[in-house]
Scaffold this motif. Structure first.
Motif, PDB file in Angstrom:
ATOM      1  N   TRP A  64      30.553  61.891 -23.827  1.00  0.00           N
ATOM      2  CA  TRP A  64      31.044  61.732 -25.192  1.00  0.00           C
ATOM      3  C   TRP A  64      30.003  62.274 -26.166  1.00  0.00           C
ATOM      4  O   TRP A  64      28.804  62.113 -25.947  1.00  0.00           O
ATOM      5  N   VAL A  65      30.483  62.921 -27.241  1.00  0.00           N
ATOM      6  CA  VAL A  65      29.564  63.462 -28.244  1.00  0.00           C
ATOM      7  C   VAL A  65      30.013  63.037 -29.634  1.00  0.00           C
ATOM      8  O   VAL A  65      31.211  62.976 -29.942  1.00  0.00           O
ATOM      9  N   LEU A  66      29.016  62.717 -30.458  1.00  0.00           N
ATOM     10  CA  LEU A  66      29.256  62.418 -31.871  1.00  0.00           C
ATOM     11  C   LEU A  66      29.048  63.709 -32.648  1.00  0.00           C
ATOM     12  O   LEU A  66      27.951  64.290 -32.613  1.00  0.00           O
ATOM     13  N   VAL A  67      30.090  64.154 -33.329  1.00  0.00           N
ATOM     14  CA  VAL A  67      30.046  65.458 -34.001  1.00  0.00           C
ATOM     15  C   VAL A  67      30.778  65.374 -35.342  1.00  0.00           C
ATOM     16  O   VAL A  67      31.586  64.465 -35.569  1.00  0.00           O
ATOM     17  N   PRO A  68      30.514  66.338 -36.244  1.00  0.00           N
ATOM     18  CA  PRO A  68      31.307  66.408 -37.482  1.00  0.00           C
ATOM     19  C   PRO A  68      32.787  66.615 -37.152  1.00  0.00           C
ATOM     20  O   PRO A  68      33.131  67.212 -36.117  1.00  0.00           O
ATOM     21  N   LYS A  69      33.650  66.130 -37.999  1.00  0.00           N
ATOM     22  CA  LYS A  69      35.086  66.267 -37.752  1.00  0.00           C
ATOM     23  C   LYS A  69      35.531  67.726 -37.800  1.00  0.00           C
ATOM     24  O   LYS A  69      36.621  68.055 -37.312  1.00  0.00           O
ATOM     25  N   THR A  70      34.713  68.592 -38.356  1.00  0.00           N
ATOM     26  CA  THR A  70      35.025  70.025 -38.394  1.00  0.00           C
ATOM     27  C   THR A  70      34.585  70.740 -37.109  1.00  0.00           C
ATOM     28  O   THR A  70      34.806  71.943 -36.970  1.00  0.00           O
ATOM     29  N   PHE A  71      33.970  70.001 -36.184  1.00  0.00           N
ATOM     30  CA  PHE A  71      33.447  70.594 -34.948  1.00  0.00           C
ATOM     31  C   PHE A  71      34.586  71.211 -34.146  1.00  0.00           C
ATOM     32  O   PHE A  71      35.617  70.579 -33.907  1.00  0.00           O
ATOM     33  N   ASP A  72      34.390  72.448 -33.689  1.00  0.00           N
ATOM     34  CA  ASP A  72      35.393  73.179 -32.910  1.00  0.00           C
ATOM     35  C   ASP A  72      35.013  73.098 -31.436  1.00  0.00           C
ATOM     36  O   ASP A  72      34.017  73.690 -31.009  1.00  0.00           O
ATOM     37  N   LEU A  78      26.852  74.283 -31.075  1.00  0.00           N
ATOM     38  CA  LEU A  78      26.207  73.301 -30.213  1.00  0.00           C
ATOM     39  C   LEU A  78      25.093  72.525 -30.896  1.00  0.00           C
ATOM     40  O   LEU A  78      24.770  71.402 -30.485  1.00  0.00           O
ATOM     41  N   ASP A  79      24.493  73.089 -31.937  1.00  0.00           N
ATOM     42  CA  ASP A  79      23.424  72.358 -32.613  1.00  0.00           C
ATOM     43  C   ASP A  79      23.963  71.283 -33.551  1.00  0.00           C
ATOM     44  O   ASP A  79      23.196  70.590 -34.219  1.00  0.00           O
ATOM     45  N   LEU A  80      25.299  71.103 -33.568  1.00  0.00           N
ATOM     46  CA  LEU A  80      25.902  70.038 -34.365  1.00  0.00           C
ATOM     47  C   LEU A  80      26.282  68.820 -33.517  1.00  0.00           C
ATOM     48  O   LEU A  80      27.026  67.955 -33.968  1.00  0.00           O
ATOM     49  N   ILE A  81      25.772  68.750 -32.293  1.00  0.00           N
ATOM     50  CA  ILE A  81      25.935  67.532 -31.497  1.00  0.00           C
ATOM     51  C   ILE A  81      24.907  66.536 -32.013  1.00  0.00           C
ATOM     52  O   ILE A  81      23.706  66.664 -31.781  1.00  0.00           O
ATOM     53  N   LEU A  82      25.378  65.534 -32.745  1.00  0.00           N
ATOM     54  CA  LEU A  82      24.491  64.595 -33.422  1.00  0.00           C
ATOM     55  C   LEU A  82      23.936  63.543 -32.469  1.00  0.00           C
ATOM     56  O   LEU A  82      22.813  63.066 -32.642  1.00  0.00           O
ATOM     57  N   SER A  83      24.721  63.172 -31.476  1.00  0.00           N
ATOM     58  CA  SER A  83      24.308  62.189 -30.487  1.00  0.00           C
ATOM     59  C   SER A  83      25.278  62.290 -29.310  1.00  0.00           C
ATOM     60  O   SER A  83      26.374  62.842 -29.459  1.00  0.00           O
ATOM     61  N   ALA A  84      24.863  61.788 -28.154  1.00  0.00           N
ATOM     62  CA  ALA A  84      25.713  61.896 -26.966  1.00  0.00           C
ATOM     63  C   ALA A  84      25.493  60.691 -26.062  1.00  0.00           C
ATOM     64  O   ALA A  84      24.456  60.013 -26.124  1.00  0.00           O
ATOM     65  N   VAL A  85      26.479  60.438 -25.188  1.00  0.00           N
ATOM     66  CA  VAL A  85      26.420  59.300 -24.278  1.00  0.00           C
ATOM     67  C   VAL A  85      27.333  59.591 -23.085  1.00  0.00           C
ATOM     68  O   VAL A  85      28.294  60.360 -23.198  1.00  0.00           O
ATOM     69  N   GLU A  86      26.992  59.000 -21.943  1.00  0.00           N
ATOM     70  CA  GLU A  86      27.818  59.125 -20.740  1.00  0.00           C
ATOM     71  C   GLU A  86      28.388  57.766 -20.362  1.00  0.00           C
ATOM     72  O   GLU A  86      27.749  56.736 -20.581  1.00  0.00           O
ATOM     73  N   THR A  87      29.575  57.770 -19.766  1.00  0.00           N
ATOM     74  CA  THR A  87      30.160  56.541 -19.233  1.00  0.00           C
ATOM     75  C   THR A  87      30.611  56.771 -17.799  1.00  0.00           C
ATOM     76  O   THR A  87      31.039  57.869 -17.432  1.00  0.00           O
ATOM     77  N   PHE A  88      30.496  55.713 -16.995  1.00  0.00           N
ATOM     78  CA  PHE A  88      30.904  55.751 -15.595  1.00  0.00           C
ATOM     79  C   PHE A  88      31.910  54.630 -15.360  1.00  0.00           C
ATOM     80  O   PHE A  88      31.640  53.467 -15.699  1.00  0.00           O
ATOM     81  N   ALA A  89      33.045  54.959 -14.780  1.00  0.00           N
ATOM     82  CA  ALA A  89      34.031  53.941 -14.417  1.00  0.00           C
ATOM     83  C   ALA A  89      33.673  53.368 -13.050  1.00  0.00           C
ATOM     84  O   ALA A  89      33.498  54.121 -12.082  1.00  0.00           O
ATOM     85  N   ARG A  90      33.554  52.032 -12.976  1.00  0.00           N
ATOM     86  CA  ARG A  90      33.124  51.398 -11.733  1.00  0.00           C
ATOM     87  C   ARG A  90      33.976  50.168 -11.447  1.00  0.00           C
ATOM     88  O   ARG A  90      34.395  49.466 -12.384  1.00  0.00           O
ATOM     89  N   PRO A  91      34.225  49.866 -10.179  1.00  0.00           N
ATOM     90  CA  PRO A  91      34.987  48.663  -9.858  1.00  0.00           C
ATOM     91  C   PRO A  91      34.174  47.411 -10.159  1.00  0.00           C
ATOM     92  O   PRO A  91      32.947  47.402 -10.023  1.00  0.00           O
ATOM     93  N   GLY A  92      34.850  46.369 -10.582  1.00  0.00           N
ATOM     94  CA  GLY A  92      34.175  45.118 -10.874  1.00  0.00           C
ATOM     95  C   GLY A  92      35.072  43.934 -10.595  1.00  0.00           C
ATOM     96  O   GLY A  92      36.257  44.085 -10.268  1.00  0.00           O
TER      97      GLY A  92
END
Length: 374
Positions: A64-72, A78-92
């Motif tokens: 997932w990336v946090l970007v301006p709403k005008t991001f294409d 690419l220098d407009l990626i303000l922040s990023a994060v990964e998620t993993f789906a796991r059984p629980g």
């Protein structure tokens, strides 16, 4: 508009990244944090390898990336990626006295990173708030967890409540003290030297079978816990799964072969077992430590079994010239056996929150809060 121009929070949003170019740019950004000793191509190769494992394939890993709403996303700046994060789906599993055991999905959050020139503007906080909402809309997801390296408060106010964060560090050369009762139980030879129990190696050939059995016994233990718990108590556990442990193995092999250039060596032993008790470990070769990622001592086994399993871990660490063995959130009897102190760990703080729940956070217990969930 320059790359460092501030963006109002109303003008930015969180989107799922599908483009290989965008994903690779998140790696380029966070290499300074999670791969500073690796050259760029080696770091990219490691991340591609980890993303291609069974544990991460088939949409289980999402970026997932946090970007301006005008991001294409098609022709991204690419220098407009303000922040990023990964998620993993796991059984629980979520368990309580009223509802019993319920198999669910959980979402593990990792690799939260904001480039230095975008920090101090609240982008990471906004990203995590938006991510919490995204997770809340995911089907069958009942809880989310992460490991904080920025203390307990940042993620704590965003939904991920800090949980127990302790460890025992066992120097590889440390000799576990022996009590007279232990010697009698193990049996001494005529010279008075203690005889170690023989443990079975855990390898690629039997690790999956062991973890499947472990997942079953986790359910048995959970049933016993909820019987004696208050009706307000909720237990959450990340279900042990072979693909997660094999992902760890792949990471260790890559470090051995492509970073340390130990092509002549193969990491082949992933733990040790004795009867129903076992230990699983991970070779953190770059930090010169052996991590115990999952530990189980059957109630029918005693101190001598525990000692033999820890000694097997020390032997494996010595084999790879690792300086220490680390175990997260151990129980007090193990600390007493080792005669080592359980210490608070201020890094990688386990943090967990139930999704769309009104349960008080102090009534949520993370069961088997161990390294395998990391």
């Amino acid at each position: 508009m320059t790359a460092s121009a501030p963006f109002a929070h109303d003008d930015i949003h969180l989107i799922r990244a599908y483009s290989p170019d965008i994903i690779q740019q998140t790696w380029a950004n966070n290499r300074v944090e999670w791969g500073p000793s690796l050259d760029e191509e080696t770091y990219y190769a490691r991340e591609r390898m980890l993303a291609s494992q069974e544990f991460t394939r088939d949409n289980k890993l999402q970026v997932w990336v946090l970007v301006p709403k005008t991001f294409d996303s098609v022709k991204p700046q690419l220098d407009l990626i303000l922040s990023a994060v990964e998620t993993f789906a796991r059984p629980g599993i979520v368990a309580s006295k009223d509802q019993g055991l319920k198999d669910v999905l959980s979402i593990s959050v990792a690799s939260v990173f904001t480039p230095a020139h975008y920090r101090g503007r609240g982008y990471a906080s906004l990203m995590m708030k938006l991510l919490w909402k995204e997770i809340g809309n995911m089907k069958d997801v009942q809880f989310s967890f992460l490991y904080s390296d920025v203390g307990p408060n940042f993620y704590g106010r965003l939904g991920w409540t800090p949980k127990r964060s302790e460890e025992i560090v066992i120097p590889t050369a440390y000799t576990i003290p022996i009590h007279d009762s232990d010697s009698a139980a193990a049996g001494d030879d005529r010279s008075g030297v203690r005889k170690s129990m023989t443990v079975e190696k855990v390898t690629d050939s039997n690790v999956s079978e062991l973890i499947v059995a472990d997942a079953k016994q986790v359910r048995t233990l959970l049933k016993a816990q909820i019987e004696t718990a208050s009706s307000s108590k909720v237990f959450a556990v990340v279900t042990p799964e072979p693909t997660c442990v094999l992902w760890y193995h792949a990471r260790a092999r890559f470090a051995a072969q492509h970073v340390l250039k130990l092509e002549q060596y193969q990491v082949t032993e992933w733990g040790a077992k004795q009867s129903k008790s076992f230990v699983l470990w991970y070779h953190d070769l770059l930090k010169e430590q052996l991590f115990i990622i999952r530990w189980y001592l059957d109630p029918s086994d005693g101190d001598e079994t525990a000692r033999s399993l820890i000694e097997a871990a020390q032997m494996e660490a010595r084999k790879w010239k690792l300086s220490k063995v680390v175990i997260w959130n151990p129980d007090q009897p193990l600390a007493d056996l080792l005669q080592l102190e359980i210490k608070y760990r201020d890094g990688a703080i386990p943090s967990l929150g139930l999704i769309n729940s009104t349960v008080e956070k102090d009534n949520v217990e993370w069961v088997h809060n161990e390294k395998y969930s990391w």
